[in-house]
Design a protein around this motif. Structure first.
Motif, PDB file in Angstrom:
ATOM      1  N   LEU A  54       0.911  -1.232   0.084  1.00 28.79           N
ATOM      2  CA  LEU A  54       0.087   0.055   0.125  1.00 28.79           C
ATOM      3  C   LEU A  54       0.763   1.157  -0.139  1.00 28.79           C
ATOM      4  O   LEU A  54       0.884   2.074  -0.751  1.00 28.79           O
ATOM      5  N   ILE A  55       1.737   1.364   1.030  1.00 28.39           N
ATOM      6  CA  ILE A  55       2.538   2.500   1.102  1.00 28.39           C
ATOM      7  C   ILE A  55       3.610   2.836  -0.095  1.00 28.39           C
ATOM      8  O   ILE A  55       3.753   3.831  -0.646  1.00 28.39           O
ATOM      9  N   SER A  56       4.140   1.799  -0.707  1.00 25.70           N
ATOM     10  CA  SER A  56       5.304   1.861  -1.637  1.00 25.70           C
ATOM     11  C   SER A  56       4.476   2.195  -2.950  1.00 25.70           C
ATOM     12  O   SER A  56       4.914   2.876  -3.684  1.00 25.70           O
ATOM     13  N   HIS A  57       3.085   1.893  -3.126  1.00 29.07           N
ATOM     14  CA  HIS A  57       2.429   2.291  -4.090  1.00 29.07           C
ATOM     15  C   HIS A  57       2.104   3.593  -4.213  1.00 29.07           C
ATOM     16  O   HIS A  57       2.272   4.387  -5.252  1.00 29.07           O
ATOM     17  N   HIS A  58       1.488   4.112  -2.918  1.00 32.35           N
ATOM     18  CA  HIS A  58       1.103   5.347  -2.904  1.00 32.35           C
ATOM     19  C   HIS A  58       1.853   6.700  -2.476  1.00 32.35           C
ATOM     20  O   HIS A  58       1.674   7.621  -2.863  1.00 32.35           O
ATOM     21  N   ALA A  59       2.934   6.275  -1.700  1.00 32.70           N
ATOM     22  CA  ALA A  59       3.916   7.177  -1.405  1.00 32.70           C
ATOM     23  C   ALA A  59       4.714   7.866  -2.361  1.00 32.70           C
ATOM     24  O   ALA A  59       5.026   7.461  -3.533  1.00 32.70           O
ATOM     25  N   LYS A  60       5.121   9.398  -1.983  1.00 30.50           N
ATOM     26  CA  LYS A  60       5.666  10.100  -3.054  1.00 30.50           C
ATOM     27  C   LYS A  60       7.246   9.523  -3.386  1.00 30.50           C
ATOM     28  O   LYS A  60       7.620   9.039  -2.424  1.00 30.50           O
ATOM     29  N   PRO A  61       7.783   9.854  -4.535  1.00 30.77           N
ATOM     30  CA  PRO A  61       9.080   9.521  -4.693  1.00 30.77           C
ATOM     31  C   PRO A  61       9.945  10.101  -3.595  1.00 30.77           C
ATOM     32  O   PRO A  61       9.660  11.299  -3.262  1.00 30.77           O
ATOM     33  N   GLY A  62      11.119   9.413  -3.268  1.00 26.55           N
ATOM     34  CA  GLY A  62      11.708  10.000  -2.000  1.00 26.55           C
ATOM     35  C   GLY A  62      11.412   9.599  -0.757  1.00 26.55           C
ATOM     36  O   GLY A  62      12.079   9.890   0.031  1.00 26.55           O
ATOM     37  N   ALA A  63       9.759   9.239  -0.696  1.00 25.69           N
ATOM     38  CA  ALA A  63       9.677   8.741   0.712  1.00 25.69           C
ATOM     39  C   ALA A  63      10.418   7.722   1.411  1.00 25.69           C
ATOM     40  O   ALA A  63      10.677   6.828   0.784  1.00 25.69           O
TER      41      ALA A  63
END
Length: 217
Positions: A153-162
């Motif tokens: 979930l997070i790796s898909h939606h998080a912004k680049p560089g997160a």
């Protein structure tokens, strides 16, 4: 906090925490004693110190912590990143509310904005993507069986560089022994499979029970 199997030889992990870790406030020792008495799992003191150092070097705007516990790791993070907004989520309101008193005493007049959310973590994260999609760092230390799904979930939606941080990624040494087949064992292995296939840059900090740091491309 129940006795746990350590990935370190003998009693060296206890020695590290008892003798070698600097606590920035004496109430951390009180929190550790309370957690041990009440059998509440928290990060090790050495892990807390590494978290503080990492966040101090980053100085980010918004941090999401998934799994508050009693707020022990929350406060290490807050001291390392005093200008950040911190949102911490946990389903156990009574336990997580312990953070409020210690935050007041440890952080004092710094008044670091910490917002607590009482909810089942996966439910909340699915229902409120717009709230966390712009976060700079995620620190995940909750039910291990949710680790792979939270990664997806997070790796898909998080912004680049997160940055995505997980605790307990060595899982008390159970990770390397295939005879351990509990759902939590399988979940931690599955998390590692996902991370290694993701193409993200990642680092293992072999402190405490292991911290994994991955950065989204």
């Amino acid at each position: 906090m129940k006795e746990r199997t350590s990935v370190f030889a003998g009693t060296i992990e206890s020695y590290i925490d008892d003798e070698l870790v600097y606590r920035p406030h004496p109430l951390f020792l009180e929190m550790e004693a309370f957690a041990k008495e009440k059998f509440i799992p928290i990060v090790t003191a050495a892990t807390g110190a590494v978290l503080k150092s990492l966040f101090k070097s980053w100085q980010v705007n918004k941090i999401w912590e998934l799994g508050t516990g009693i707020g022990y790791s929350t406060l290490w993070i807050a001291l390392g990143s005093p200008n950040s907004e911190i949102i911490t989520v946990d389903r156990n309101e009574n336990q997580a509310s312990i953070l409020d008193r210690y935050a007041l005493e440890i952080l004092g007049e710094k008044k670091i904005p910490i917002r607590r959310i009482s909810s089942w973590i996966l439910d909340y994260m699915y229902a409120n993507v717009s709230e966390w999609v712009d976060a700079d760092v995620f620190f995940i230390d909750c039910d291990k069986v949710t680790y792979p799904e939270l990664w997806d979930l997070i790796s898909h939606h998080a912004k680049p560089g997160a940055r995505i941080l997980y605790d307990n990624v060595l899982w008390h040494g159970r990770l390397m022994d295939p005879t351990f087949q509990k759902p939590s064992d399988l979940a931690v292995r599955s998390l590692w499979d996902r991370v290694k296939k993701s193409g993200f840059e990642y680092t293992l900090f072999p402190v405490g029970d292991g911290i994994l740091l991955a950065e989204k491309r």
